[in-house]
Design a protein around this motif. Sequence first.
Motif, short mmCIF file in Angstrom:
data_model
loop_
_atom_site.label_atom_id
_atom_site.label_comp_id
_atom_site.label_asym_id
_atom_site.label_seq_id
_atom_site.Cartn_x
_atom_site.Cartn_y
_atom_site.Cartn_z
N LEU A 85 109.88 70.11 45.64
CA LEU A 85 109.04 69.94 44.64
C LEU A 85 109.59 69.31 43.13
O LEU A 85 110.78 69.63 43.03
N THR A 86 108.69 68.49 42.54
CA THR A 86 109.21 67.92 41.20
C THR A 86 108.33 68.55 40.20
O THR A 86 106.90 68.67 40.52
N PRO A 87 108.63 68.42 39.08
CA PRO A 87 107.54 68.85 37.81
C PRO A 87 106.48 67.90 37.96
O PRO A 87 105.17 68.27 37.42
N GLU A 88 106.48 66.84 38.49
CA GLU A 88 105.15 65.94 38.61
C GLU A 88 104.02 66.50 39.70
O GLU A 88 102.97 65.97 39.57
N ASP A 89 104.48 67.68 40.33
CA ASP A 89 103.76 68.26 41.33
C ASP A 89 102.83 69.22 40.82
O ASP A 89 101.96 69.93 41.41
N SER A 90 103.27 69.66 39.70
CA SER A 90 102.72 70.78 38.83
C SER A 90 101.18 70.39 38.67
O SER A 90 100.81 69.28 37.91
N ALA A 91 100.41 71.21 39.06
CA ALA A 91 98.94 71.09 38.99
C ALA A 91 97.99 72.34 39.39
O ALA A 91 98.78 73.32 40.14
N MET A 92 96.96 72.53 39.58
CA MET A 92 95.94 73.27 40.01
C MET A 92 95.70 72.66 41.41
O MET A 92 95.09 71.50 41.56
N TYR A 93 95.80 73.29 42.60
CA TYR A 93 95.61 73.07 43.66
C TYR A 93 94.48 73.58 44.30
O TYR A 93 94.18 74.76 44.52
N THR A 94 93.66 72.84 44.80
CA THR A 94 92.26 73.44 45.55
C THR A 94 92.13 72.90 46.82
O THR A 94 92.39 71.83 47.19
N CYS A 95 91.54 73.71 47.53
CA CYS A 95 90.96 73.36 49.14
C CYS A 95 89.62 72.99 49.05
O CYS A 95 89.08 73.61 48.22
N ALA A 96 89.46 72.16 49.99
CA ALA A 96 87.87 71.96 50.17
C ALA A 96 87.59 71.59 51.63
O ALA A 96 88.45 71.18 52.33
N ALA A 97 86.51 71.56 51.90
CA ALA A 97 85.90 71.53 53.25
C ALA A 97 84.78 70.46 53.42
O ALA A 97 84.00 70.68 52.75
N ASP A 98 84.77 69.94 54.46
CA ASP A 98 83.44 68.99 54.77
C ASP A 98 82.95 69.22 56.28
O ASP A 98 84.03 69.12 57.08
N ALA A 99 81.92 69.58 56.46
CA ALA A 99 81.29 69.72 57.85
C ALA A 99 80.93 68.56 58.62
O ALA A 99 80.00 68.36 59.01
N ALA A 100 82.04 67.62 58.61
CA ALA A 100 82.03 66.46 59.44
C ALA A 100 83.54 65.82 59.56
O ALA A 100 84.48 66.30 58.85
N HIS A 101 83.56 64.81 60.27
CA HIS A 101 84.96 64.23 60.62
C HIS A 101 85.23 63.59 59.24
O HIS A 101 84.40 63.20 58.34
N CYS A 102 86.59 63.69 58.91
CA CYS A 102 87.13 62.94 57.97
C CYS A 102 86.74 61.51 57.83
O CYS A 102 86.53 60.83 58.97
N ARG A 103 86.22 61.15 56.86
CA ARG A 103 85.52 59.72 56.59
C ARG A 103 85.94 59.22 55.03
O ARG A 103 86.49 59.65 54.40
N GLY A 104 85.59 57.59 54.97
CA GLY A 104 85.97 56.88 54.13
C GLY A 104 87.60 56.97 53.85
O GLY A 104 88.07 56.74 55.08
N ASP A 105 88.08 57.19 52.85
CA ASP A 105 89.64 57.16 52.64
C ASP A 105 90.11 58.70 52.80
O ASP A 105 91.11 58.95 52.45
N TRP A 106 89.21 59.64 53.28
CA TRP A 106 89.47 60.79 53.52
C TRP A 106 89.67 61.78 52.44
O TRP A 106 89.26 62.95 52.39
N PHE A 107 89.55 61.25 51.18
CA PHE A 107 89.73 62.01 49.97
C PHE A 107 88.73 61.63 48.85
O PHE A 107 88.73 61.73 47.58
N VAL A 108 87.43 61.41 49.56
CA VAL A 108 86.30 60.95 48.63
C VAL A 108 85.57 62.62 48.28
O VAL A 108 85.15 63.16 49.25
N GLU A 109 85.55 62.96 47.03
CA GLU A 109 85.39 64.19 46.71
C GLU A 109 83.96 64.61 47.02
O GLU A 109 83.68 65.84 47.28
N ALA A 110 83.08 63.52 46.63
CA ALA A 110 81.94 63.62 47.30
C ALA A 110 81.18 64.36 48.63
O ALA A 110 80.25 64.86 48.81
N TYR A 111 82.17 64.08 49.63
CA TYR A 111 81.87 64.37 50.68
C TYR A 111 82.07 66.00 51.16
O TYR A 111 81.69 66.35 52.02
N PHE A 112 82.83 66.46 50.10
CA PHE A 112 83.42 67.84 50.35
C PHE A 112 82.38 68.71 49.66
O PHE A 112 82.33 68.88 48.61
#
Length: 125
Positions: A85-112
């Motif tokens: 870990l580095t100081p640049e990793d400091s953040a609020m970490y949040t998990c998210a779930a989408d009831a579908a296969h991963c899609r788009g670039d996999w990190f499209v927040e609107a899908y979750f």
Amino acid sequence: QVQLVESGGGSVEAGQSLRISCGISGFSYMNYCMAWFRQAPGKKREGVAALGSDGTVRTGPSVSGRFTIYKSNSPNTLFLKMNDLTPEDSAMYTCAADAAHCRGDWFVEAYFGFWGQGTQVTVSS
């Protein structure tokens, strides 16, 4: 009712490791995409790692080679193991779930459709 509850955050020193967890309840979809996002103060939220129901994974470029996402079925829990870990990793970490296969670039927040409240990770130099 789907609930995602993160835990395991804390304060560590640079170079150390940490594992955070996301307890999952009420989520019974066979096809899914689960992911970890993070957001540091003043920065946009970014996708860190994602895991598909078919076992495929994707990690963001800033954490590739250092972070690993995986899931346990009993209990139903999503994990993020963070190494070097580095100081640049400091953040609020949040998990998210989408009831579908991963899609788009996999990190499209609107899908979750389901999000946890987050767990804070602070890395000091």
